[in-house]
Design a protein around this motif. Structure first.
Motif, PDB file in Angstrom:
ATOM      1  N   MET A  40     -12.741  81.959  19.668  1.00  0.00           N
ATOM      2  CA  MET A  40     -14.147  81.980  20.074  1.00  0.00           C
ATOM      3  C   MET A  40     -14.843  83.173  19.410  1.00  0.00           C
ATOM      4  O   MET A  40     -14.392  84.304  19.521  1.00  0.00           O
ATOM      5  N   PHE A  41     -15.938  82.910  18.698  1.00  0.00           N
ATOM      6  CA  PHE A  41     -16.653  83.977  18.013  1.00  0.00           C
ATOM      7  C   PHE A  41     -17.609  84.674  18.978  1.00  0.00           C
ATOM      8  O   PHE A  41     -18.159  84.057  19.891  1.00  0.00           O
ATOM      9  N   ASP A  42     -17.821  85.947  18.750  1.00  0.00           N
ATOM     10  CA  ASP A  42     -18.721  86.741  19.586  1.00  0.00           C
ATOM     11  C   ASP A  42     -20.173  86.410  19.232  1.00  0.00           C
ATOM     12  O   ASP A  42     -20.595  86.560  18.075  1.00  0.00           O
ATOM     13  N   LEU A  43     -20.965  85.959  20.244  1.00  0.00           N
ATOM     14  CA  LEU A  43     -22.338  85.524  19.978  1.00  0.00           C
ATOM     15  C   LEU A  43     -23.212  86.676  19.509  1.00  0.00           C
ATOM     16  O   LEU A  43     -24.084  86.495  18.647  1.00  0.00           O
ATOM     17  N   HIS A  44     -23.000  87.857  20.056  1.00  0.00           N
ATOM     18  CA  HIS A  44     -23.797  89.013  19.635  1.00  0.00           C
ATOM     19  C   HIS A  44     -23.607  89.286  18.145  1.00  0.00           C
ATOM     20  O   HIS A  44     -24.577  89.528  17.416  1.00  0.00           O
ATOM     21  N   ARG A  45     -22.378  89.212  17.674  1.00  0.00           N
ATOM     22  CA  ARG A  45     -22.114  89.457  16.250  1.00  0.00           C
ATOM     23  C   ARG A  45     -22.670  88.324  15.391  1.00  0.00           C
ATOM     24  O   ARG A  45     -23.137  88.558  14.271  1.00  0.00           O
ATOM     25  N   LEU A  46     -22.612  87.110  15.921  1.00  0.00           N
ATOM     26  CA  LEU A  46     -23.220  85.997  15.191  1.00  0.00           C
ATOM     27  C   LEU A  46     -24.725  86.208  15.041  1.00  0.00           C
ATOM     28  O   LEU A  46     -25.306  85.897  13.999  1.00  0.00           O
ATOM     29  N   GLU A  89     -12.683  88.192  13.047  1.00  0.00           N
ATOM     30  CA  GLU A  89     -12.609  87.049  13.952  1.00  0.00           C
ATOM     31  C   GLU A  89     -12.575  85.730  13.174  1.00  0.00           C
ATOM     32  O   GLU A  89     -11.820  84.812  13.503  1.00  0.00           O
ATOM     33  N   VAL A  90     -13.423  85.629  12.153  1.00  0.00           N
ATOM     34  CA  VAL A  90     -13.544  84.386  11.399  1.00  0.00           C
ATOM     35  C   VAL A  90     -12.379  84.206  10.438  1.00  0.00           C
ATOM     36  O   VAL A  90     -11.915  83.087  10.189  1.00  0.00           O
ATOM     37  N   GLY A  91     -11.910  85.327   9.869  1.00  0.00           N
ATOM     38  CA  GLY A  91     -10.770  85.279   8.966  1.00  0.00           C
ATOM     39  C   GLY A  91     -11.119  85.059   7.515  1.00  0.00           C
ATOM     40  O   GLY A  91     -10.225  84.814   6.691  1.00  0.00           O
TER      41      GLY A  91
END
Length: 313
Positions: free
Chosen positions: A1-7, A43-45
């Motif tokens: 799950m990706f962090d929405l704030h960073r997105l 996170e995404v890699g």
């Protein structure tokens, strides 16, 4: 799950262009923004940024991620609108950007209507030209933008934005009375193109280079077979009007500049197809059902149909 704030930070970088601009907009330090984006990459890699000179740009994979982030944020906009609709009283803050003549003629009466119907709604208004306001709307600096589109100069329509027509604002040739006095009776009675051409040797005031209004005005004059002698440049249409009133320049003025008052300078009709600009409101997709947006659009529509057009002379 990706962090929405960073997105969101990655999305901000796409719209604002630099880490420094993102940091300034969000009150972070550039190093903090860079650190958050580095964690998102982990996170995404895959790499999300690549250097280009002294700046960075998004990789193909980052662009894909931003596209999905836009979709997530649109759903959140819809959720916020539904929650606001479920409440019995309209509260919160609505941030509006408007260009000058709409800010003068339409925004104050619209604010009065909103205050009377929704007294707990807080409205912030910023005067800003559409060329800057629409990108700022995409960057989430505003909730609604009042913008303009000139004849034959259609605006780009980003998929992330929704437009709604507000009204058509007539455009007219304004000139000093002395310019008419010096013209022949034949010219005064001639067609619209001839009236424009009769001012070919007269000084002009236009909006600055790079604006949609300037591009439209130059095309209009060139189609009448002359290059205008532009001695004055300003985005302030009240200055345009004052220069015409004092006999220093000819101008192309919209009816909104009069705000329902009688015209103080001679006005002439423009050639067919060039006689009105389109005024519209723009919001981010998914925001249209928010009750504050709907209330504001309704108030603006009421205000737009109040002023009467000045008479032609």
């Amino acid at each position: 799950m990706f962090d929405l704030h960073r997105l969101r930070l990655l999305r901000e970088l796409k719209h604002r262009g630099t880490l420094a601009a993102v940091a300034a907009a969000l009150s972070y330090s550039p190093s903090a923004v860079s650190q958050q984006l580095s964690q998102l990459e982990s996170e995404v890699g895959v790499p999300l940024l690549e250097p280009v000179g002294r700046r960075v740009r998004l990789t193909q994979q980052a662009e894909i991620l931003v596209t999905h982030t836009e979709a997530v944020l649109e759903r959140l906009e819809r959720a916020e609108a539904e929650i606001a609709t479920s409440l019995t009283e309209l509260t919160g803050t609505l941030r509006i950007a408007s260009f000058q003549t709409a800010a003068l003629a339409l925004v104050p009466p619209a604010l009065t209507l909103l205050r009377d119907i929704h007294p707990r709604l807080r409205v912030h208004v910023t005067q800003m030209e559409p060329e800057r306001a629409l990108p700022a709307l995409l960057a989430r600096d505003f909730d609604l933008v009042i913008a303009e589109e000139y004849p034959g100069n259609p605006n780009p329509r980003p998929a992330e934005l929704e437009q709604e027509d507000l009204c058509r604002d007539p455009l007219r040739l304004a000139h000093p009375r002395a310019a008419v006095t010096g013209a022949t009776a034949e010219t005064a009675a001639a067609g619209t193109v001839a009236r424009l051409r009769a001012l070919a040797e007269h000084p002009w005031v236009l909006e600055p280079e790079g604006t949609a209004a300037r591009h439209w005005a130059m095309t209009l004059c060139r189609n009448a077979d002359f290059e205008p002698d532009v001695r004055f440049e300003s985005t302030d249409l009240l200055l345009h009007l004052r220069l015409v009133e004092q006999g220093h320049a000819a101008a192309l003025l919209p009816d909104l500049v009069w705000d329902g008052r009688a015209a103080t300078v001679p006005l002439q009709q423009l050639p067919y197809g060039q006689r009105a600009r389109r005024l519209f409101t723009a919001i981010r997709r998914g925001r249209g059902r928010h009750p504050a947006v709907r209330a504001c659009r309704q108030a603006l529509r009421q205000a737009a149909h109040a002023p009467g057009p000045p008479s032609l002379t």
